[in-house]
Design an enzyme around this catalytic site. Structure first.
Site, PDB file in Angstrom:
ATOM      1  CE  LYS A   1      -4.080  -2.025   0.811  1.00 30.11           C
ATOM      2  NZ  LYS A   1      -3.651  -3.662   0.797  1.00 30.11           N
TER       3      LYS A   1
HETATM    4  C1  LIG Z   1      -4.331  -4.661  -0.038  1.00 26.09           C
HETATM    5  C2  LIG Z   1      -3.588  -5.755   0.105  1.00 26.09           C
HETATM    6  C3  LIG Z   1      -3.660  -6.806  -1.006  1.00 26.09           C
HETATM    7  C4  LIG Z   1      -4.706  -6.731  -2.109  1.00 26.09           C
HETATM    8  O1  LIG Z   1      -4.560  -5.746  -3.194  1.00 26.09           O
HETATM    9  P1  LIG Z   1      -5.715  -5.275  -3.735  1.00 26.09           P
HETATM   10  O2  LIG Z   1      -5.248  -4.109  -4.745  1.00 26.09           O
HETATM   11  O3  LIG Z   1      -7.009  -4.748  -2.781  1.00 26.09           O
HETATM   12  O4  LIG Z   1      -6.429  -6.456  -4.837  1.00 26.09           O
HETATM   13  C5  LIG Z   1      -2.920  -7.859  -0.949  1.00 26.09           C
HETATM   14  N1  LIG Z   1      -1.898  -8.238  -0.066  1.00 26.09           N
HETATM   15  C6  LIG Z   1      -1.657  -7.558   0.848  1.00 26.09           C
HETATM   16  C7  LIG Z   1      -0.504  -7.644   2.025  1.00 26.09           C
HETATM   17  C8  LIG Z   1      -2.361  -6.240   1.074  1.00 26.09           C
HETATM   18  O5  LIG Z   1      -2.190  -5.182   1.904  1.00 26.09           O
END
Ligand SMILES: *Cc1c(COP(=O)(O)O)cnc(C)c1O
Length: 504
Positions: A113
């Protein structure tokens, strides 16, 4: 470049308006009305730049109302030296002859993120300066863990912004809680609520859409905006790392310029994999996008049958950031693949909200299957994959990445597709120490999460990210817990606004 809404094609806004608003008034998501193209020569040129340079080249194709200076300021602020634990920002790790891990977790909060949330505050403040003159931005976030911390870190001390995060008091891991409650910065706030994640989310939505509160904020020269993954400002930074990964595949001699690769993405809200789709449509030679899910496999079913159905059991898995049954960003894919058909997209989304399910026609399904493959695995397979990957390659992966690795292995076994592959790795393994340790070790000695970090380190020798290691001794700054009915009061207290004349 013009942006429109997935539910109303008569909407036409600039990039900065799309980012400042976050979501269209009709409930649809903003998408650019065309996808810019990259030639192989462009890709070669971009590949000769560092990450900051690459980011600027991609962003300027989408954010056409940002000036050159604004773009430079944004990317330099987000990805400057020292913020990420690799000078490549998002480096590739060569697992074997074909598979390469794209490490997207080298940022301040150890989850992918950060790749978007380090940049979003800059994009948002520039956007607001164009469309909301002299207005401060207030970001409200409801989080079940990773997003809250990444957003706090991204908005920490960003001028003209305030950020307030609500988390369910018993709904996050001890590590995630301490990451948030020890957050530094003069413009941040964190508050636990007595309730679950849905309560936090509903509370935030209710505050967002309350006209009285909006008016009160406006009187104080403030406006709400969103840091959720539906904001286009979170998607565009993610396109960058797929272009960058292809450049590195070429530069590191894994493929020749123009050769195709596959990309595997552990998926929840469909934001990350949608960014890979954009990179593909721009001209990056990507053959197949493999969507990896955990036991909450609503997307596996949809991408293989064309039937989306969220009326099913919800599982709490060891890859919690993918525990989701409504993948918001799928709406953007449906809109694009239906030929930017707003009526059709709006109709499907209506069915989703009333019946919890919808079907796409054979034509649309064929277009999906041209590009996407999909697979899923449960917690047992996730655990086994962490162990096998460590034993075979001496490389430690977290639970989310393990889902992707497992689905990749199943996919290549089923299809004999030997295309060189990039697997997105979305979290540092120490963020999920308990699950990762139990995959590696048969008798765990530690009782608490922080001792498990140490034990995992002793077992594997993998370096512990300092920002997680130093959490242990820190004293929380934010200890407030509120009833869900009182969230509005917490917001006003933080903003220093009296709510005497608000009655809702
Ligand atoms: C948010 C997240 C995901 C999923 O990503 P999306 O863009 O919502 O598909 C996968 N792995 C981790 C560690 C995340 O924080």
């Amino acid at each position: 470049m013009i942006y429109t809404s997935t539910r109303d094609s008569s909407v036409a806004v600039t990039a900065s308006q799309a980012i400042a608003k976050g979501i269209s008034a009709d409930g649809g998501l903003f998408v650019p009305t065309e996808i810019p193209k990259l030639s192989l020569d462009d890709i070669k040129r971009i590949g000769s730049l560092d990450y900051i340079g690459r980011a600027k080249e991609i962003l300027k194709l989408y954010l056409t109302d940002f000036t050159e200076d604004e773009l430079t300021m944004c990317v330099q602020g987000a990805y400057k030296a020292g913020k990420f634990s690799s000078d490549k920002v998002a480096p590739l790790y060569k697992l074997d002859d074909k598979a390469n891990i794209l490490e997207l977790w080298r940022g301040p909060t150890c989850a992918f993120k950060d790749m978007a949330l380090q940049l979003l505050p800059y994009l948002l403040t520039v956007s607001a300066s164009k469309s909301l003159k002299d207005t401060g931005i207030v970001i409200l976030v409801a989080t079940s863990g990773d997003t809250g911390k990444a957003a706090l870190e991204g908005f920490n001390d960003v001028p003209n912004t305030r950020i307030l995060v609500f988390y369910p008091v018993d709904g996050v891991s001890p590590m995630q809680k301490l990451q948030m409650t020890t957050q530094e910065g003069s413009n941040v706030g964190v508050c636990a609520i007595k309730g679950n994640f849905d309560d936090a989310q509903n509370g935030v939505k209710a505050i967002f859409t309350n006209k009285e509160i909006e008016r009160k904020l406006a009187e104080n020269k403030l406006a709400f905006s969103s840091a959720n993954s539906i904001n286009w400002g979170r998607l565009v930074p993610q396109i960058v790392y797929y272009v960058s990964a292809y450049c590195d595949m070429v530069n590191e001699g894994n493929v020749n310029l123009g050769d195709e690769i596959n990309v595997v993405v552990p998926t929840g809200n469909f934001g990350n994999i949608l960014a890979a789709y954009y990179a593909r449509e721009m001209g990056v030679p990507i053959k197949t996008l493999v969507c990896a899910s955990n036991a909450n496999n609503v997307l596996t079913d949809f991408l293989t049958t064309g039937n989306y159905d969220k009326n099913r059991a919800f599982y709490c898995t060891t890859s919690p950031s993918m525990d989701i049954l409504i993948s918001s960003n799928l709406e953007r894919l449906l809109f694009i693949l239906s030929g930017y058909d707003d009526k059709k997209t709006a109709e499907l989304m209506k069915k989703l909200s009333t019946d919890g399910k919808y079907d796409v026609d054979a034509d649309l399904l064929a277009k999906i299957k041209d590009v996407f493959a999909a697979g899923c695995c449960d917690d047992t397979a996730t655990k086994a994959t962490i162990r096998e990957t460590f034993e075979k390659h001496s490389y430690l992966i977290d639970t989310h990445t393990a889902v992707a690795v497992r689905v990749y292995e199943d996919y290549t076994a089923d299809t004999s597709d030997a295309t060189p592959t990039v697997i997105a790795s979305t979290a540092n393994p120490y963020k999920f120490s308990k699950s990762v340790l139990s995959a590696i070790s048969d008798d765990i000695k530690s009782a608490d999460e922080f001792s498990m970090v140490d034990e995992l380190h002793e077992k594997t020798g993998e370096p512990v990210p300092v920002q997680l290691a130093t959490l242990k001794g820190k004293t929380p700054r934010f200890t407030g817990v509120t009833a869900k009915e009182d969230m509005k009061q917490v917001v006003f207290d933080m903003l220093g606004i009296s709510d005497s004349d608000i009655n809702s």
